[in-house]
Design a protein around this motif. Structure first.
Motif, PDB file in Angstrom:
ATOM      1  N   UNK A 214      35.312  38.706   0.928  1.00 36.67           N
ATOM      2  CA  UNK A 214      36.608  38.026   0.970  1.00 36.67           C
ATOM      3  C   UNK A 214      37.743  39.022   0.737  1.00 36.67           C
ATOM      4  N   UNK A 215      37.631  39.823  -0.311  1.00 35.13           N
ATOM      5  CA  UNK A 215      38.707  40.764  -0.651  1.00 35.13           C
ATOM      6  C   UNK A 215      38.830  41.882   0.378  1.00 35.13           C
ATOM      7  N   UNK A 216      37.697  42.443   0.793  1.00 33.28           N
ATOM      8  CA  UNK A 216      37.732  43.548   1.755  1.00 33.28           C
ATOM      9  C   UNK A 216      38.263  43.093   3.109  1.00 33.28           C
ATOM     10  N   UNK A 217      37.904  41.886   3.533  1.00 35.34           N
ATOM     11  CA  UNK A 217      38.420  41.398   4.814  1.00 35.34           C
ATOM     12  C   UNK A 217      39.935  41.196   4.743  1.00 35.34           C
ATOM     13  N   UNK A 218      40.422  40.773   3.591  1.00 31.29           N
ATOM     14  CA  UNK A 218      41.864  40.559   3.434  1.00 31.29           C
ATOM     15  C   UNK A 218      42.633  41.870   3.440  1.00 31.29           C
ATOM     16  N   UNK A 219      42.183  42.827   2.638  1.00 31.19           N
ATOM     17  CA  UNK A 219      42.901  44.107   2.604  1.00 31.19           C
ATOM     18  C   UNK A 219      42.744  44.839   3.938  1.00 31.19           C
ATOM     19  N   UNK A 220      41.586  44.703   4.562  1.00 27.54           N
ATOM     20  CA  UNK A 220      41.384  45.313   5.877  1.00 27.54           C
ATOM     21  C   UNK A 220      42.318  44.718   6.921  1.00 27.54           C
TER      22      UNK A 220
ATOM     23  N   UNK B 298      49.211  45.798   9.889  1.00 30.10           N
ATOM     24  CA  UNK B 298      50.432  46.531   9.525  1.00 30.10           C
ATOM     25  C   UNK B 298      50.612  47.739  10.428  1.00 30.10           C
ATOM     26  N   UNK B 299      49.508  48.431  10.724  1.00 29.09           N
ATOM     27  CA  UNK B 299      49.606  49.707  11.435  1.00 29.09           C
ATOM     28  C   UNK B 299      49.179  49.652  12.894  1.00 29.09           C
ATOM     29  N   UNK B 300      48.511  48.580  13.334  1.00 34.22           N
ATOM     30  CA  UNK B 300      48.022  48.494  14.711  1.00 34.22           C
ATOM     31  C   UNK B 300      48.457  47.166  15.319  1.00 34.22           C
ATOM     32  N   UNK B 301      48.978  47.230  16.523  1.00 36.03           N
ATOM     33  CA  UNK B 301      49.315  46.007  17.252  1.00 36.03           C
ATOM     34  C   UNK B 301      48.086  45.594  18.051  1.00 36.03           C
ATOM     35  N   UNK B 302      47.234  44.786  17.434  1.00 32.13           N
ATOM     36  CA  UNK B 302      45.958  44.390  18.031  1.00 32.13           C
ATOM     37  C   UNK B 302      46.172  43.409  19.178  1.00 32.13           C
TER      38      UNK B 302
ATOM     39  N   UNK C  94      47.666  45.197  -2.848  1.00 33.58           N
ATOM     40  CA  UNK C  94      47.171  45.883  -4.050  1.00 33.58           C
ATOM     41  C   UNK C  94      46.138  45.021  -4.764  1.00 33.58           C
ATOM     42  N   UNK C  95      46.412  43.728  -4.892  1.00 36.32           N
ATOM     43  CA  UNK C  95      45.469  42.816  -5.546  1.00 36.32           C
ATOM     44  C   UNK C  95      44.146  42.756  -4.779  1.00 36.32           C
ATOM     45  N   UNK C  96      44.224  42.722  -3.460  1.00 39.61           N
ATOM     46  CA  UNK C  96      43.013  42.694  -2.631  1.00 39.61           C
ATOM     47  C   UNK C  96      42.219  43.987  -2.778  1.00 39.61           C
ATOM     48  N   UNK C  97      42.918  45.114  -2.861  1.00 38.47           N
ATOM     49  CA  UNK C  97      42.228  46.395  -3.045  1.00 38.47           C
ATOM     50  C   UNK C  97      41.531  46.444  -4.403  1.00 38.47           C
ATOM     51  N   UNK C  98      42.214  45.974  -5.444  1.00 43.39           N
ATOM     52  CA  UNK C  98      41.618  45.934  -6.782  1.00 43.39           C
ATOM     53  C   UNK C  98      40.392  45.021  -6.781  1.00 43.39           C
ATOM     54  N   UNK C  99      40.511  43.854  -6.164  1.00 41.21           N
ATOM     55  CA  UNK C  99      39.387  42.917  -6.096  1.00 41.21           C
ATOM     56  C   UNK C  99      38.233  43.498  -5.291  1.00 41.21           C
ATOM     57  N   UNK C 100      38.532  44.215  -4.223  1.00 42.08           N
ATOM     58  CA  UNK C 100      37.489  44.844  -3.406  1.00 42.08           C
ATOM     59  C   UNK C 100      36.716  45.869  -4.228  1.00 42.08           C
ATOM     60  N   UNK C 101      37.436  46.726  -4.932  1.00 42.28           N
ATOM     61  CA  UNK C 101      36.771  47.738  -5.766  1.00 42.28           C
ATOM     62  C   UNK C 101      35.984  47.083  -6.897  1.00 42.28           C
ATOM     63  N   UNK C 102      36.575  46.088  -7.543  1.00 42.51           N
ATOM     64  CA  UNK C 102      35.885  45.389  -8.621  1.00 42.51           C
ATOM     65  C   UNK C 102      34.615  44.717  -8.135  1.00 42.51           C
ATOM     66  N   UNK C 103      34.693  44.059  -6.992  1.00 45.28           N
ATOM     67  CA  UNK C 103      33.515  43.380  -6.445  1.00 45.28           C
ATOM     68  C   UNK C 103      32.441  44.379  -6.038  1.00 45.28           C
ATOM     69  N   UNK C 104      32.836  45.519  -5.508  1.00 46.49           N
ATOM     70  CA  UNK C 104      31.853  46.546  -5.138  1.00 46.49           C
ATOM     71  C   UNK C 104      31.126  47.062  -6.377  1.00 46.49           C
ATOM     72  N   UNK C 105      31.877  47.331  -7.436  1.00 48.32           N
ATOM     73  CA  UNK C 105      31.269  47.791  -8.693  1.00 48.32           C
ATOM     74  C   UNK C 105      30.373  46.696  -9.262  1.00 48.32           C
TER      75      UNK C 105
END
Length: 132
Positions: free
Chosen positions: A67-73, A79-83, A106-117
C-alpha cells in the motif's frame, strides 16, 4: 515503535488522500482521480489498523508495504513522468509539489521503509508460545 511509525505514515497518507479527493473528482472520464484517492485512503487506513492490531504477521507487513510503496511510487512517477491515460485510469501527471502532496509523499516513504523493516524482522524473535 516500528508499528506506530508505520501506522502513522499510513494514517497521514489516508488523511491527505481523503482531504484531496474532492478536488480531483473532475479528473478522468472512466475512473476519476478522486475515486482513486479514496481507494488509496481506504487501503492505507486498513493497513494502519492491521499493523497496529496484528503487527506479528508477515502478511500484514507485506500488505502495508504494498500500500505505502504503491502510493509513494505513484506520486513520484506522476510528478516526474507524463504517463498519459492508462485504460480507464486518468492522466494524473502533476509536475508540482505543494505542502499536502509533500507531506503525503514523506509519510508514504516512512511507511514503506517501516513496513519493509517490519516484514524482514517479524518472527525473527519468536514469542515463548511459538517456541514449543
Amino acid at each position: 515503535m516500528l508499528r506506530l511509525l508505520t501506522a502513522a505514515g499510513l494514517a497521514v497518507d489516508a488523511y491527505v488522500h481523503v482531504a484531496l479527493a474532492g478536488a480531483y473528482d473532475p479528473v478522468g472520464a472512466g475512473i476519476s482521480e478522486g475515486t482513486l484517492f479514496r481507494a488509496q485512503a481506504a487501503a492505507a487506513a486498513l493497513a494502519a489498523v492491521l499493523v497496529l492490531a496484528s503487527g506479528r504477521s508477515r502478511w500484514v507487513w507485506a500488505f502495508a508495504f504494498l500500500v505505502a510503496a504503491s502510493a509513494v511510487g505513484a506520486v513520484l512517477l506522476y510528478r516526474y513522468v507524463d504517463v498519459g491515460t492508462l485504460g480507464p485510469l486518468p492522466n494524473m501527471h502533476e509536475p508540482v509539489w505543494y505542502p499536502k502532496k509533500t507531506v503525503s509523499a514523506v509519510a508514504e516513504a516512512v511507511a514503506t521503509l517501516g513496513a519493509a523493516v517490519g516484514f524482514v524482522t517479524v518472527n525473527r524473535h519468536p514469542t515463548p508460545s511459538s517456541r514449543a
